[in-house]
Scaffold this motif. Structure first.
Motif, PDB file in Angstrom:
ATOM      1  N   ASN A 523      -5.657 -10.321  -2.564  1.00  0.00           N
ATOM      2  CA  ASN A 523      -6.184  -9.401  -3.601  1.00  0.00           C
ATOM      3  C   ASN A 523      -6.649  -9.818  -4.952  1.00  0.00           C
ATOM      4  O   ASN A 523      -6.656  -8.999  -5.701  1.00  0.00           O
ATOM      5  CB  ASN A 523      -5.219  -8.023  -3.589  1.00  0.00           C
ATOM      6  N   THR A 529      -0.387  -9.887  -2.142  1.00  0.00           N
ATOM      7  CA  THR A 529       0.320  -9.005  -2.674  1.00  0.00           C
ATOM      8  C   THR A 529       0.338  -7.627  -1.889  1.00  0.00           C
ATOM      9  O   THR A 529      -0.371  -7.599  -0.776  1.00  0.00           O
ATOM     10  CB  THR A 529      -0.287  -8.684  -4.150  1.00  0.00           C
ATOM     11  N   PRO A 531      -0.611  -3.910  -2.417  1.00  0.00           N
ATOM     12  CA  PRO A 531      -1.262  -2.820  -3.217  1.00  0.00           C
ATOM     13  C   PRO A 531      -1.091  -1.573  -2.676  1.00  0.00           C
ATOM     14  O   PRO A 531      -0.540  -1.431  -1.527  1.00  0.00           O
ATOM     15  CB  PRO A 531      -2.777  -3.191  -3.252  1.00  0.00           C
ATOM     16  N   ASP A 566      -1.162  -7.318 -14.275  1.00  0.00           N
ATOM     17  CA  ASP A 566      -0.517  -7.378 -12.919  1.00  0.00           C
ATOM     18  C   ASP A 566      -0.526  -8.674 -12.293  1.00  0.00           C
ATOM     19  O   ASP A 566      -0.793  -9.811 -12.900  1.00  0.00           O
ATOM     20  CB  ASP A 566      -1.053  -6.177 -11.958  1.00  0.00           C
ATOM     21  N   ASN A 568      -2.209 -10.031 -10.097  1.00  0.00           N
ATOM     22  CA  ASN A 568      -3.739 -10.740  -9.929  1.00  0.00           C
ATOM     23  C   ASN A 568      -4.085 -10.768 -11.242  1.00  0.00           C
ATOM     24  O   ASN A 568      -5.546 -11.103 -11.218  1.00  0.00           O
ATOM     25  CB  ASN A 568      -4.484  -9.834  -9.224  1.00  0.00           C
ATOM     26  N   ASP A 581       1.089  -4.878  -8.210  1.00  0.00           N
ATOM     27  CA  ASP A 581      -0.394  -4.972  -7.993  1.00  0.00           C
ATOM     28  C   ASP A 581      -0.943  -3.546  -8.558  1.00  0.00           C
ATOM     29  O   ASP A 581      -0.755  -2.562  -7.705  1.00  0.00           O
ATOM     30  CB  ASP A 581      -0.837  -5.220  -6.437  1.00  0.00           C
TER      31      ASP A 581
END
Length: 585
Positions: A523, A529, A531, A566, A568, A581
């Motif tokens: 992601n 991850t 989400p 987060d 990402n 996420d």
């Protein structure tokens, strides 16, 4: 007639035997006296790696020994007089050194040989760059791509601060570790704080740029080397070992005993891919994958107060071949591990701690995980009841797990802690993280924790902030459970179907993991991850940016900026989303 002759023969033989025994004086028997000596009393050695041969005269079987870690033997024993080979390690110190070799028949019948080795050469006052290719020659200086050398030669010549640039290709260790004794002791031994950079084109020329994604540099143990890479460089202010753009694969730890390599004990039972002891190491843009062990820690073993940083690293698909084996991906044994934007995935272990195992009963094992996915690791693969599919935090472990996803890991048999298990005076901080989809407690008659399990009563500390522990599967046990904690706190988090506010109080809001999570996958960050989707208490009632800033200040030693994004690396500003996420699908 035949019987008479046969009787007479045995009668004569028996008489002869009795007479012989009677006439023998046992007290007069004298065994041969031992006599042993070296042809020379002293030998001089250059400061380079060498094998010295010397005549040893002995009339009986003998053995060799020495207390010097920089000496070893081609063969440590013999039956009678022969040439013996003494292997001398390189002297990197700026002083001469002297050692004694003892050859002995018994403790009282022995001879000594003194070996004097020249002082090491002073390091150059400038940084050197060595260049390595698969077809590099050990006789070239390696100071340009045109004169590329071998990786073993570059490691022998490089000193603190030097760089070794390695072209794409497969490199198999052929040189035995210092004081190694078996064919499986071959390894790429790193004894200086050097930078090893892979990812250059196979036929690199001047000006070539490293790109590991295009040009794979693989260090391959051929399922033979006990350790593919052994890092034992001493810690030094302002220096560290760097492995960048390297794939480490096909090591196979196992066997018994250890090797004393220049004063460092290197266990044969741990670290099929990478063994690190006493060193500062940066592992970056690299992979440790498909390594095995017939004992423990097939992937990475970190010990003896080492300090290891992993940045964009994949520790993947490492495995053991026996049931009594622990620490599949990484074993932190009394050291410090910091991981950034990395993954520990698909490791398989016969015992406990399939992903990350942390244990040393004497000193603290520190683990700092930022933006790390620990997924699909399995323990108890041979049927054992084993805890800690993702993480097993044991005695004297300290964990800070930030912006991380613990997903799809599995405990062994009927045991618990599919995601995380705690045991024996551990302190664990779970911050901005997601623990879901882990499996444990299948067919268990006892009650424990499927996602997070406390294996020992009243001596572990667990603190959960802005995280989700929900949607773990297996039996009738809760997502978090087990024995009572010594200290326990939950703020702005989800436990199972329940939501807790910033003060740790249950709210009326409910969380349904079956409808609130999207699909596990990539992601936008380094690793996969899980989400959230839609609107739920997890997307609206998490900690604010200010609360996270205060938390980072209160928890000393954390990198505050890491709490404000987060997994990402998306900003959490103006978002109150729980878990790793913050994207909402």
């Amino acid at each position: 007639m035949y019987r008479i002759i046969k009787f007479f023969f045995f009668l004569v033989l028996g008489t002869f035997s009795l007479s012989s025994c009677k006439d023998t004086d046992l007290e007069s028997f004298n065994p041969e006296a031992g006599n042993i000596s070296f042809a020379s009393a002293t030998l001089d050695a250059a400061n380079t790696v060498d094998t010295l041969w010397v005549d040893l005269n002995s009339n009986l079987p003998f053995r060799l020994k020495t207390e010097a870690s920089w000496l070893s033997f081609v063969k440590p024993n013999g039956m009678a007089s022969e040439k013996v080979g003494i292997i001398v390690a390189r002297n990197r110190d700026l002083t001469e050194r002297v050692a004694t070799v003892v050859a002995y028949i018994t403790e009282d019948v022995l001879t000594e040989l003194q070996i004097k080795q020249s002082a090491g050469d002073p390091a150059p006052d400038f940084t050197r760059h060595f260049y390595v290719k698969v077809d590099g020659q050990p006789t070239t200086d390696g100071l340009s791509w045109d004169k590329a050398t071998t990786l073993h030669t570059a490691l022998d010549e490089a000193v603190n601060g030097d760089y070794i640039h390695v072209a794409a290709g497969v490199y198999t260790p052929t040189k035995m570790i210092t004081n190694g004794t078996s064919a499986q002791d071959v390894t790429f031994e790193v004894v200086e704080n050097v930078h090893i950079i892979g990812g250059y084109p196979a036929q690199a020329t001047d000006g070539a740029v490293a790109n590991p994604a295009l040009h794979k540099t693989e260090l391959n143990g051929g399922s033979k080397a006990i350790h593919v890479v052994t890092v034992i460089a001493p810690k030094m202010q302002g220096h560290q070992v760097e492995l960048n753009g390297i794939t480490i694969t096909k090591g196979l730890a196992g066997g018994t005993g250890s090797v004393n390599a220049a004063g460092t004990t290197v266990s044969r039972q741990h670290g099929g891919g990478l063994f690190v002891s006493k060193s500062n190491l940066l592992l970056k843009n690299s992979s440790v994958l498909d390594n095995g062990s017939a004992n423990h820690a097939p992937g990475v073993y970190i010990t003896a107060l080492a300090d290891v940083t992993m940045d964009h690293v994949s520790v993947k698909n490492n495995y053991t071949t026996i049931a009594a084996s622990n620490g599949g991906g990484i074993w932190n044994d009394g050291s410090r591990l910091a991981m950034y934007d990395s993954e520990i995935v698909g490791n398989r272990i016969g015992g406990v701690g399939a992903g990350l195992y942390s244990l040393n009963t004497a000193v603290e094992s520190v683990n700092l995980l930022y933006n790390v996915t620990i997924a699909r690791n399995v323990c108890g693969i041979f049927g054992n009841n084993s805890v800690g599919g993702g993480i097993y935090a044991r005695e004297k472990s300290l964990f800070y797990v930030v912006n991380s996803t613990i997903y799809g890991n599995k405990a062994g048999g009927t045991n618990f802690g599919g995601g995380i298990a705690l045991y024996g005076a551990t302190t664990f901080h779970l911050i901005n993280s997601t623990v879901s989809g882990n499996e444990a407690g299948v067919n268990a008659t006892a009650i424990g924790g499927i996602g997070i399990h406390n294996s020992s009563a009243n001596n572990n500390n667990l603190y959960i902030y802005n995280s989700i522990v929900s949607g773990n599967v297996g039996g009738s046990s809760p997502d978090i459970g087990g024995s009572a904690y010594a200290a326990y706190s939950v703020k702005s988090s989800i436990l199972g179907a329940q939501a807790l506010d910033f003060d740790g109080n249950l709210t009326n809001a409910q969380f349904d993991p079956s409808n609130s999570f999207s699909v596990f996958g990539l992601n936008g960050g380094y690793a996969e991850t899980l989400p959230l989707k839609g609107t739920s208490v997890a997307t609206t009632d998490g900690m604010s940016r200010l609360q996270l800033e205060i938390l980072a200040t209160n928890l000393q030693g954390l990198e505050a900026s890491r709490l404000l994004v987060d997994q990402n690396n998306v900003s959490r500003t103006n978002k109150k989303v729980m878990g790793a996420d913050v994207s909402i699908k």
